[in-house]
Scaffold this motif. Structure first.
Motif, short mmCIF file in Angstrom:
data_model
loop_
_atom_site.label_atom_id
_atom_site.label_comp_id
_atom_site.label_asym_id
_atom_site.label_seq_id
_atom_site.Cartn_x
_atom_site.Cartn_y
_atom_site.Cartn_z
N ALA A 2 -44.06 -0.81 -9.06
CA ALA A 2 -43.47 -0.10 -10.20
C ALA A 2 -43.08 -1.05 -11.33
O ALA A 2 -42.99 -0.64 -12.49
CB ALA A 2 -42.25 0.71 -9.75
N ASP A 3 -42.85 -2.33 -11.00
CA ASP A 3 -42.45 -3.30 -12.02
C ASP A 3 -43.63 -4.08 -12.58
O ASP A 3 -43.44 -4.94 -13.45
CB ASP A 3 -41.43 -4.29 -11.44
N ALA A 48 -30.84 3.23 -6.95
CA ALA A 48 -31.44 2.32 -5.97
C ALA A 48 -32.00 1.12 -6.73
O ALA A 48 -32.34 1.23 -7.91
CB ALA A 48 -32.55 3.02 -5.19
N PRO A 49 -32.09 -0.04 -6.07
CA PRO A 49 -32.68 -1.19 -6.76
C PRO A 49 -34.11 -0.93 -7.22
O PRO A 49 -34.53 -1.40 -8.27
CB PRO A 49 -32.63 -2.30 -5.70
N ASP A 50 -34.87 -0.17 -6.42
CA ASP A 50 -36.27 0.11 -6.74
C ASP A 50 -36.56 1.59 -6.49
O ASP A 50 -36.00 2.20 -5.58
CB ASP A 50 -37.22 -0.71 -5.86
N PHE A 51 -37.46 2.12 -7.31
CA PHE A 51 -38.07 3.42 -7.04
C PHE A 51 -39.57 3.22 -7.04
O PHE A 51 -40.10 2.37 -7.78
CB PHE A 51 -37.68 4.46 -8.10
N PRO A 52 -40.30 3.98 -6.23
CA PRO A 52 -41.76 3.81 -6.21
C PRO A 52 -42.39 4.23 -7.53
O PRO A 52 -41.82 5.03 -8.28
CB PRO A 52 -42.21 4.72 -5.06
N PHE A 53 -43.55 3.67 -7.80
CA PHE A 53 -44.29 4.04 -9.01
C PHE A 53 -44.61 5.53 -8.97
O PHE A 53 -45.10 6.05 -7.98
CB PHE A 53 -45.58 3.23 -9.10
N GLY A 54 -44.33 6.21 -10.07
CA GLY A 54 -44.61 7.65 -10.17
C GLY A 54 -43.49 8.53 -9.67
O GLY A 54 -43.71 9.73 -9.45
N HIS A 55 -42.29 7.98 -9.47
CA HIS A 55 -41.22 8.79 -8.89
C HIS A 55 -40.76 9.92 -9.81
O HIS A 55 -40.17 10.89 -9.34
CB HIS A 55 -40.02 7.90 -8.52
#
Length: 710
Positions: free
Chosen positions: A510-511, A289-296
């Motif tokens: 997350a970034d 995925a383009p992004d994953f949430p912080f802490g995934h």
């Protein structure tokens, strides 16, 4: 019959003639004293290219008796004379070359000079734009046009872009219906229909600022600085049929990718290709995925691989690159600014060294078939690949301690919870009889073993409480097992550690630099701990006190949750978080938060925007933007508050008293009051839900204009 009036005398124009250059001289009557416009050198070059386009006004030089001397002075046209003089010095023009001149007699010489300069009408900018466009349509390149008029190529490109705006809007500009700055804003999007649509939208609006026009024309487009655009790159996007909107009149960070759907398709294809390549490595699953949430990745067991040793070729390349890097840095150590080619080379060296240093980790094949990998895009637009994570459902079944043949495992007819088992007819199962004595040593009965270990457990509890150092290590050991090994059962302490993902996350969390720093700290501790949980105790004991305390703090930090959840009111937990923030001197500005359109200003009412500016920059600054509508007000507030250190109430330091009396107050009215107070605090004093509804007052209305997150 009325007589005819005498006819007006016919106008006699000044005569023109060719006068040798060496018969001309400058007059002191020339009113131009200040240098302006094209330089003498550039004018000389232009005359050499296309000869003199305008005659020079001259007057005969008279002697004391009023007779002509054969010399002529120049009261108007001195710059042209200086340019011709330069051409003579450069041997491009003969000293006796004839110069076309208009000879004036009578009147005042200063009047001639002033009239020539004052009565000259400047060229309308639109005429210049169209002239440049006509020259390009006749075959001249942008570089040739720039050379012909001594202008930078970038300026020529700007003029050509202005000339390419919708003809309808150019006519409006020609009739002073819009400013040059507004016309510049329309050049962002080359679609004439879209330009005209935007013009109609602002025609009856009070807000016609260039930034409003630019925002309208780039709505729905993706900035080139977006990590998706950086991953794909402008060349690949254009090759796929995409269009990039560019602003030639101000910095645009590479412009805007106009076709967001095409960009998302290219990103999906790129991630899919990378996922297929990773799947070929043997991983059980790939999540892309383009992004994953912080802490995934928290809560998943991470495999410990080994980085392969450098090959001879890699080692040679490493040595050569580091040597060149050291040489260049030493050579330019005292330079205020690196030459462009050196700076570029150092960047190439850094990238090449990083590629060697970040070579893929090798994992055991038996572990790979149970684990997976995440593929996403990091904040810089590069692929982020996270290999070696095992989900709970993919873990191997945990064997009971001692194995299936352990004689101390409770028999099937004994209730593990201490209750009485029943037979099929409902009668209690009789307790097991004591084993008959024989000559062999039998295992201890389970009931006796339980009683004995109960005594030992009580003694352990007491003594552990007397030895804080070991108790600290024991607690740290239990927390580390939960934080880094997750499913290990190697501690007798029944401590648990929850570190789930946040209930709500802002885009890009997350970034953020803070998230990257937190993950780096976690990975550093993970690398410092042993691969097998059975070895953890000895490693922790070997750590120094500072290391133990730092690791303990990190493990505890994983469990902290101070996120406001509308469905889960926790006023006492939030109050404790406030007290923690006070005691550790939390500074959200230092942590990297600043008010922006996307994270606050565009999501609250106008009244709150003005309150923020008033608190951050003063009453005068707030009054200066009070007349704006919400969208431009939020954008202007972002500029004003940049670097001010202002943060909204939920991010400010708030001291709370956590007395025993408050902690004991658990009745319904107290709980209700605390929930209400927390809701007020989290929403800055207004009772409402997660979203900030717009008040009915027109001054605070949203005006129906959406605000895109930056």
């Amino acid at each position: 019959m009325a007589s005819k009036s005498p006819s007006a005398p016919k106008l006699v124009l000044s005569s023109s003639r060719d006068i040798p250059f060496n018969k001309l001289l400058l007059s002191q009557s020339n009113v131009r004293r200040i240098k302006a416009g094209v330089s003498i050198e550039e004018l000389a070059e232009d005359i050499a290219r296309r000869t003199l386009l305008q005659s020079i006004t001259v007057r005969p030089v008279l002697d004391a008796d009023g007779a002509e001397t054969g010399m002529f002075e120049i009261p108007a046209g001195g710059r042209r004379f200086r340019a011709l003089e330069l051409l003579v010095k450069q041997k491009h023009l003969a000293r006796t070359a004839p110069v076309p001149c208009v000879v004036r007699h009578g009147g005042i010489a200063e009047e001639d000079s002033l009239a020539e300069n004052v009565h000259r009408a400047p060229l309308h900018p639109l005429d210049q734009f169209r002239a440049f466009l006509a020259m390009r349509e006749k075959g001249q390149s942008e570089e040739e046009i720039a050379a012909a008029f001594f202008a930078p190529v970038s300026v020529v490109k700007q003029r050509l872009r202005l000339a390419s705006v919708s003809p309808r809007l150019l006519e409006v500009y020609a009739e002073d219906g819009m400013t040059l700055d507004q016309l510049m804003a329309f050049t962002v999007n080359s679609d004439h229909a879209r330009q005209e649509q935007a013009f109609e939208q602002i025609a009856n609006s009070h807000y016609k600022e260039p930034h409003v026009i630019r925002r309208m024309l780039t709505e729905g487009a993706v900035r080139a600085s977006d990590k998706r655009a950086q991953l794909i790159g402008a060349d690949a996007y254009i090759a796929a049929g995409g269009t990039i909107l560019r602003d030639l009149f101000q910095g645009d960070d590479g412009g805007w990718f106009q076709d967001a759907a095409l960009l998302d398709l290219l990103v999906t294809e790129r991630l899919r290709d990378e996922a297929l390549a990773l799947k070929a490595e043997g991983w059980l699953w790939i999540d892309a995925a383009p992004d994953f949430p912080f802490g995934h990745t928290y809560g998943l067991r991470q495999l410990r691989g080994e980085q392969p040793t450098l090959t001879d070729e890699q080692q040679a390349a490493w040595d050569a690159l580091t040597a060149e890097n050291d040489r260049l840095e030493q050579q330019y150590a005292d330079a205020d600014e690196l030459p462009e080619e050196v700076d570029h080379r150092l960047g190439e060296i850094e990238t090449a060294i990083g590629a060697i240093a970040d070579r893929p980790i090798l994992f055991d094949a038996a572990d790979v078939v149970r684990a997976g990998a995440f593929v996403s895009i990091d904040g810089s637009g590069n692929l982020r690949i996270e290999r070696g994570y095992v989900r709970a459902e993919d873990e191997e079944p945990v064997e009971p301690a001692g194995g299936a043949a352990n004689d101390n495992i409770l028999p099937a007819d004994v209730d593990r919870d201490g209750g009485d088992q029943q037979q099929d007819d409902g009668r209690p199962v009789p307790p097991p009889s004591e084993p008959e004595e024989d000559d062999g040593i039998k295992p201890l009965p389970d009931s006796l073993l339980s009683e004995l270990t109960a005594h030992r457990t009580l003694a352990l509890r007491f003594e552990l409480g007397e030895v804080p150092d070991i108790a600290f290590v024991a607690g740290l050991h239990a927390l580390c097992l939960r934080a880094f090994y997750r499913f290990a059962q190697d501690s007798c302490l029944e401590l648990d550690l929850k570190h789930s993902m946040f209930a709500a996350q802002p885009p890009g969390l997350a970034d953020s630099d803070l998230a990257q720093a937190f993950d780096a700290r976690h990975q550093a501790w993970s690398a410092a701990l042993p691969e097998q949980p059975v070895d953890l105790w000895d490693v922790l004991l070997a750590f120094g006190e500072e290391e133990q305390r730092a690791l303990f703090a990190h493990c505890v930090s994983l469990s902290l949750n101070a996120v406001h959840e509308a469905y889960n009111r926790r006023p006492r937990a939030i109050a404790h978080a406030d007290r923690l923030a006070e005691d550790i001197d939390l500074d959200m500005v230092a942590a990297g938060w600043e008010p922006m359109v996307g994270n606050y200003l565009g999501r609250v009412t106008k009244a709150r925007i003005l309150l923020a500016v008033r608190e951050g920059k003063g009453e005068q600054a707030a009054e200066a933007i009070a007349h704006l509508k919400k969208i431009p007000m939020a954008e202007k507030a972002q500029e004003l508050l940049a670097g001010s250190g202002w943060v909204p109430e939920p991010l400010r330091m708030r001291g709370h008293s956590l007395s025993r009396a408050e902690g004991a107050a658990d009745d319904a009215s107290s709980a209700t009051a605390e929930v209400g107070n927390e809701e007020l605090a989290m929403n800055g004093g207004e009772r409402h839900g997660d979203a900030d509804p717009e008040p009915a007052d027109n001054d605070n209305a949203d005006d129906g204009e959406p605000i895109a997150a930056e």
